[in-house]
Write an enzyme that holds these catalytic residues in place. Structure first.
Site, short mmCIF file in Angstrom:
data_model
loop_
_atom_site.label_atom_id
_atom_site.label_comp_id
_atom_site.label_asym_id
_atom_site.label_seq_id
_atom_site.Cartn_x
_atom_site.Cartn_y
_atom_site.Cartn_z
N PHE A 141 18.91 51.71 32.40
CA PHE A 141 17.75 51.73 33.30
C PHE A 141 17.44 50.30 33.72
CE2 PHE A 141 13.46 51.46 34.77
CZ PHE A 141 13.40 52.51 35.67
N ASP A 226 19.30 42.26 30.48
CA ASP A 226 18.03 42.78 31.01
C ASP A 226 17.09 42.96 29.81
OD1 ASP A 226 15.87 44.20 31.92
OD2 ASP A 226 17.03 45.61 33.15
N LYS A 255 7.80 43.02 32.96
CA LYS A 255 6.82 43.75 32.14
C LYS A 255 5.82 42.83 31.42
CE LYS A 255 8.77 48.26 32.10
NZ LYS A 255 10.18 48.55 32.27
#
Ligand code: PLP
Length: 402
Positions: A141, A226, A255
């Site tokens: 993802f 990531d 985030k």
């Protein structure tokens, strides 16, 4: 229009159904606790998918944001502003890299890493123009742009969004051999989540990241980590790669970098990589804006002390010990690192959604991923007492299903 039921009804009628939220309407939050419009309190065990690592309304982050709101919020990158240098230098130091390229959302940072890797491939490695490929993982993802969903293996994320962007080779997650076989002369990068969050908090086999690093170095290919969800304290270290002492060529961050206040993302890399980008070749109107930089600098300050990393490791140890007790009692397996867990509930008992709803009724907000997996990621500020209380509610919930 004030009750949960009314607000949910209008939300469903007047917004696209691209999410399936739990039926709770939140109004305010402090630390690890959130309160809904009817005044019911819940422990937040999702933390905005790890965007709220430092808690709701973290005082240091709020203070930085409030001061910056009064001074200067947006300049665009047409001018310098006085928060930019501190943020970039601070984050570069935290990552051990020369340079930062700030963006806003995680997906934009991933796109940035892809663009930088391709350009590096053509200008530095000498790959023939438009031939570059990037090795990516099954069940990844990395966000929602058309290019990123082009290499998703999740039909929900990908289907009906073609034509798809070429240039990606998908291999099995956790297998270094699969990466080795997929790399050819035109490979410019390997893009990997050190722990796959959305896939269900999947931790790869020990030594995997070390092998990925070795292969990338040997083959002259960039390792892109990531760390948007796994980074910034969640796993008990600053970066999940730190557990194996691995340093990628490019960190992708997002985030929690926004402190739960504003979207802040960035990539970090050395000059031989990030230096390939010249004026006009990439950008974002809001990327690196003064408010984002002030908030991002507060986050970097918080992480610099190492307190949150230690706390996530300690509380994570407590959480995983308690979760392991549930295995065989309605829980099939538990994975994770630090204050982050994927819990597979016996699928014959309930779906992840049903477990999330039952947990909500007991005052804990968590979210399912695929099938019967729920993930747990409370803010790192949570007290040990609250953590154990919530895990008791999970034990109760699972018990009630048997
Ligand atoms: C959330 C996430 C993204 C995308 O971030 P957005 O801010 O939602 O665009 C990318 N990669 C990982 C690992 C994520 O968890």
């Amino acid at each position: 229009m004030t009750t949960s039921a009314e607000l949910i009804e209008v939300s469903e009628r007047r917004s696209a159904h691209n999410y399936h939220p739990l039926p709770v309407v939140l109004h305010e939050a402090h630390g690890a606790w959130v309160t809904d419009v009817e005044g019911r309190r819940y422990l937040d065990f999702l933390s905005g998918y790890s965007s709220l690592n430092f808690g709701h309304g973290n005082e240091k982050i709020l203070a930085a944001a409030q001061e910056q709101l009064r001074n200067l919020t947006l300049t665009s990158r047409a001018f310098y502003h006085d928060q930019f240098a501190r943020f970039c230098a601070g984050l570069a130091d935290l990552t051990g890299k020369d340079m930062i390229l700030p963006m806003n959302t995680g997906a934009e940072a991933v796109e940035t890493a892809i663009k930088v890797a391709r350009k590096w491939g053509y200008l530095v490695k000498g790959v023939e123009r438009d031939k570059a490929n990037i090795v990516v993982m099954e069940d990844n993802f990395h966000g929602r742009t058309t290019t990123i969903v082009s290499f998703s293996t999740d039909p929900d994320a990908r289907d009906d969004y073609g034509p798809y962007t070429p240039g990606f080779t998908i291999v099995k997650y956790g297998s270094a051999d699969a990466i080795r076989s997929a790399i050819d002369d035109d490979t410019v990068a390997v893009l990997v989540e050190p722990i796959q969050g959305e896939a269900g908090v999947l931790v790869p086999p020990d030594g995997y990241l070390t092998q990925v690093r070795e292969i990338c170095t040997e083959q002259n290919v960039l390792m892109i980590a990531d760390e948007i969800q796994s980074g910034l304290g969640r796993t008990g270290r600053t970066f999940a790669c730190d557990h194996e002492g691995v340093v990628p060529d490019i960190y992708v961050l997002g985030k929690a970098l926004g402190g739960g206040v504003v979207p802040v993302s960035a990539i970090a890399a050395d000059e031989d990589v990030l230096g390939v980008i010249k004026p006009g070749q990439h950008g974002s109107t809001f990327g690196g804006n003064p408010l984002a930089c002030a908030v991002g600098s507060a986050v970097v300050e918080i992480l610099r002390t190492g307190e949150f990393q230690v706390r996530a490791a300690e509380l994570g140890g407590i959480m995983h010990a308690r979760l392991r007790e549930l295995v065989g009692h309605g829980v099939v397996t538990v994975r994770g690192r630090g204050l982050w867990a994927g819990v597979d509930i016996d699928p014959s008992l309930a779906t992840g959604r049903q477990v999330s709803e039952a947990l909500m009724a007991r005052g804990v907000l968590a979210k399912d991923t695929h099938g019967s997996t729920i993930r747990l990621a409370p803010p790192i500020v949570i007290s040990e007492e609250d953590l154990l209380w919530a895990l008791d509610r999970l034990a109760e919930t699972v018990d009630s299903l048997r």
